[in-house]
Scaffold this active site. Structure first.
Site: not given
Ligand code: ADP
Length: 162
Positions: A18, A42, A91, A129
């Site tokens: 990040h 989430k 990514r 994460s």
């Protein structure tokens, strides 16, 4: 005119991936608001206060970056801070479909905000994460992928939960 970009996410917790994206964004815009989502659908490991605090500590030396938390639609929050660009990190190919869907939906919700994708340094391409949380729970050391404050917060959390 002062160009403002928003970099929204869950940041549960913030990683060096990040931060890599933020550094790149801060070279392009006058102000980059790292926006920590309170209710992202989430179940977060860290609370909104913890995630926001970790982001603030981890980015304190990056010029032109501010950290804020928000609730509700990201496009609504983006309007309140006058952001015209939304930054997202890409990514592997696996990010692409979801990110494209999100970008198109956000454009539908607010035609004045465009999404800009940035690609991190290759060493962060497989970093997430969730992976950080899993590996540290199993006792793995990941110093090169997370800020020191996140390492400490993860260790403290594990101690409390163990
Ligand atoms: P979200 O729940 O909105 O996906 P995240 O905190 O997981 O929030 O990620 C925020 C943004 O940062 C997303 O665009 C995500 O693709 C990107 N991102 C996450 N990890 C990395 C990384 N290692 N390198 C580059 N971008 C990343």
């Amino acid at each position: 005119m002062n160009s403002v970009a928003i970099y929204p996410g869950t940041f549960d917790p913030i990683t060096n991936g990040h931060i890599d994206i933020l550094l790149k964004a801060s070279e392009v815009f006058d102000t980059v608001i790292l926006a920590v989502a309170e209710n992202s659908g989430k179940n977060s490991y860290f609370s909104i206060e913890e995630r926001t605090k970790l982001c603030t500590i981890a980015t304190k030396d990056i010029p032109r970056v501010q950290v804020k938390s928000f609730q509700g639609l990201v496009v609504d929050f983006a309007k309140t801070i006058n952001a015209s660009v939304m930054i997202r990190g890409l990514r592997a190919v696996s990010d692409f479909e979801y990110e494209l869907q999100l970008a198109l939906m956000n454009k539908k919700l607010c035609k004045d905000i465009n999404t800009m994708f940035l690609v991190p340094d290759s060493k962060y391409l497989y970093l997430s994460s969730s992976l950080i949380k899993q590996i540290t729970q199993l006792g793995g050391e990941l110093d090169e992928f997370i800020p020191l404050c996140v390492k400490e917060a993860l260790n403290n959390k594990h101690k409390i939960l163990d």
